[in-house]
Scaffold this active site. Sequence first.
Site, PDB file in Angstrom:
ATOM      1  N   ARG A 101      -1.386  -5.858  -8.051  1.00 56.38           N
ATOM      2  CA  ARG A 101      -0.175  -6.629  -7.745  1.00 56.38           C
ATOM      3  C   ARG A 101       0.117  -7.668  -8.806  1.00 56.38           C
ATOM      4  O   ARG A 101       1.262  -7.970  -9.104  1.00 56.38           O
ATOM      5  CB  ARG A 101      -0.345  -7.369  -6.404  1.00 56.38           C
ATOM      6  CG  ARG A 101      -0.303  -6.490  -5.198  1.00 56.38           C
ATOM      7  CD  ARG A 101      -0.810  -7.225  -4.006  1.00 56.38           C
ATOM      8  NE  ARG A 101      -2.202  -7.610  -4.207  1.00 56.38           N
ATOM      9  CZ  ARG A 101      -3.005  -8.009  -3.247  1.00 56.38           C
ATOM     10  NH1 ARG A 101      -2.559  -8.148  -2.029  1.00 56.38           N
ATOM     11  NH2 ARG A 101      -4.265  -8.319  -3.502  1.00 56.38           N
TER      12      ARG A 101
ATOM     13  N   LYS B  54     -16.637  -7.879  10.012  1.00 57.91           N
ATOM     14  CA  LYS B  54     -17.008  -8.339  11.348  1.00 57.91           C
ATOM     15  C   LYS B  54     -15.864  -8.326  12.340  1.00 57.91           C
ATOM     16  O   LYS B  54     -16.015  -7.902  13.468  1.00 57.91           O
ATOM     17  CB  LYS B  54     -17.634  -9.731  11.258  1.00 57.91           C
ATOM     18  CG  LYS B  54     -19.082  -9.645  10.809  1.00 57.91           C
ATOM     19  CD  LYS B  54     -19.836 -10.933  11.053  1.00 57.91           C
ATOM     20  CE  LYS B  54     -21.159 -10.926  10.317  1.00 57.91           C
ATOM     21  NZ  LYS B  54     -21.114 -11.660   9.043  1.00 57.91           N
TER      22      LYS B  54
ATOM     23  N   HIS C 138       0.847  -1.210   0.000  1.00 58.81           N
ATOM     24  CA  HIS C 138       0.000   0.000   0.000  1.00 58.81           C
ATOM     25  C   HIS C 138       0.878   1.255   0.000  1.00 58.81           C
ATOM     26  O   HIS C 138       0.597   2.224  -0.705  1.00 58.81           O
ATOM     27  CB  HIS C 138      -0.869   0.052   1.266  1.00 58.81           C
ATOM     28  CG  HIS C 138      -1.931  -1.001   1.358  1.00 58.81           C
ATOM     29  ND1 HIS C 138      -2.086  -1.805   2.458  1.00 58.81           N
ATOM     30  CD2 HIS C 138      -2.913  -1.351   0.483  1.00 58.81           C
ATOM     31  CE1 HIS C 138      -3.123  -2.607   2.278  1.00 58.81           C
ATOM     32  NE2 HIS C 138      -3.629  -2.370   1.076  1.00 58.81           N
TER      33      HIS C 138
ATOM     34  N   SER D 279      -3.048  -7.672   3.112  1.00 61.76           N
ATOM     35  CA  SER D 279      -3.481  -7.491   4.517  1.00 61.76           C
ATOM     36  C   SER D 279      -4.055  -8.799   5.059  1.00 61.76           C
ATOM     37  O   SER D 279      -3.858  -9.142   6.224  1.00 61.76           O
ATOM     38  CB  SER D 279      -4.549  -6.399   4.603  1.00 61.76           C
ATOM     39  OG  SER D 279      -4.026  -5.175   4.191  1.00 61.76           O
TER      40      SER D 279
HETATM   41  O1  PNS Z   1      -8.567  -2.750   0.564  1.00 61.79           O
HETATM   42  P1  PNS Z   1      -9.783  -3.367  -0.066  1.00 61.79           P
HETATM   43  O2  PNS Z   1     -10.545  -4.163   0.981  1.00 61.79           O
HETATM   44  O3  PNS Z   1      -9.481  -4.152  -1.302  1.00 61.79           O
HETATM   45  O4  PNS Z   1     -10.738  -2.137  -0.513  1.00 61.79           O
HETATM   46  C1  PNS Z   1     -12.017  -2.360  -1.058  1.00 61.79           C
HETATM   47  C2  PNS Z   1     -12.799  -1.033  -1.093  1.00 61.79           C
HETATM   48  C3  PNS Z   1     -12.884  -0.424   0.304  1.00 61.79           C
HETATM   49  C4  PNS Z   1     -12.140  -0.067  -2.022  1.00 61.79           C
HETATM   50  C5  PNS Z   1     -14.252  -1.364  -1.609  1.00 61.79           C
HETATM   51  O5  PNS Z   1     -14.814  -2.376  -0.841  1.00 61.79           O
HETATM   52  C6  PNS Z   1     -15.149  -0.149  -1.580  1.00 61.79           C
HETATM   53  O6  PNS Z   1     -15.067   0.709  -2.428  1.00 61.79           O
HETATM   54  N1  PNS Z   1     -16.032  -0.046  -0.550  1.00 61.79           N
HETATM   55  C7  PNS Z   1     -16.963   1.055  -0.414  1.00 61.79           C
HETATM   56  C8  PNS Z   1     -18.387   0.626  -0.766  1.00 61.79           C
HETATM   57  C9  PNS Z   1     -18.600   0.587  -2.270  1.00 61.79           C
HETATM   58  O7  PNS Z   1     -18.576   1.593  -2.944  1.00 61.79           O
HETATM   59  N2  PNS Z   1     -18.819  -0.648  -2.793  1.00 61.79           N
HETATM   60  C10 PNS Z   1     -19.108  -0.869  -4.200  1.00 61.79           C
HETATM   61  C11 PNS Z   1     -17.827  -0.989  -5.035  1.00 61.79           C
HETATM   62  S1  PNS Z   1     -18.211  -1.224  -6.735  1.00 61.79           S
END
Ligand code: PNS
Length: 162
Positions: free
Chosen positions: A90, A41, A17, A128
């Site tokens: 990645r 959760k 990141h 992560s």
């Molecule tokens: O680090 P991650 O878990 O890969 O990030 C995923 C993230 C937070 C970017 C994605 O889950 C997100 O955008 N969440 C916000 C809710 C949302 O807009 N969901 C629809 C995506 S099309």
Amino acid sequence: MRTILYPGSFDPVTNGHLDVTIRASHIFDRVVVAVAVNSEKKPMFSIPERMELLRKVLKNYPNIEVASFHGLLANALKEFDACAVLRGLRAVSDFEYEFQMALMNRQLNEECETLFVMPSPDYSFVSSRLIKEIALNGGDVSAFVPPDIARAIRKKAEEGNL
Ligand code: PNS
């Protein structure tokens, strides 16, 4: 002034990141690293803890800010005055999910473009999810996360809070 929004869970932030964030900070005037407030959760770190840790590891980069956002990413661009979303790729295995998310976000908000940055191949296997799994099983994660994060994980483990 061009701002790019880097959303993610960052639970915890990894060297991958950081690599993506710093690369983007050389291209954009401002990078906002935004922790998504969602209903995972059992996170390792709370949202305020993740933000504090991100601020710690990014403190030497004046054009990088840390924030959080609620709800849809496609709606968050405006809030941060960002022209695009930043995501790291990645490996090819990341592509399908990222491609789907990028197109869905653009469907939800036609101004929501997603730009991808490839981190150094040194971090292509770092996630992560794996960091959490290694830490939960008593392994050493210090090669994959910044020292402040490794310390915070060790502290959680010592307190029995992992
Ligand atoms: O680090 P991650 O878990 O890969 O990030 C995923 C993230 C937070 C970017 C994605 O889950 C997100 O955008 N969440 C916000 C809710 C949302 O807009 N969901 C629809 C995506 S099309």
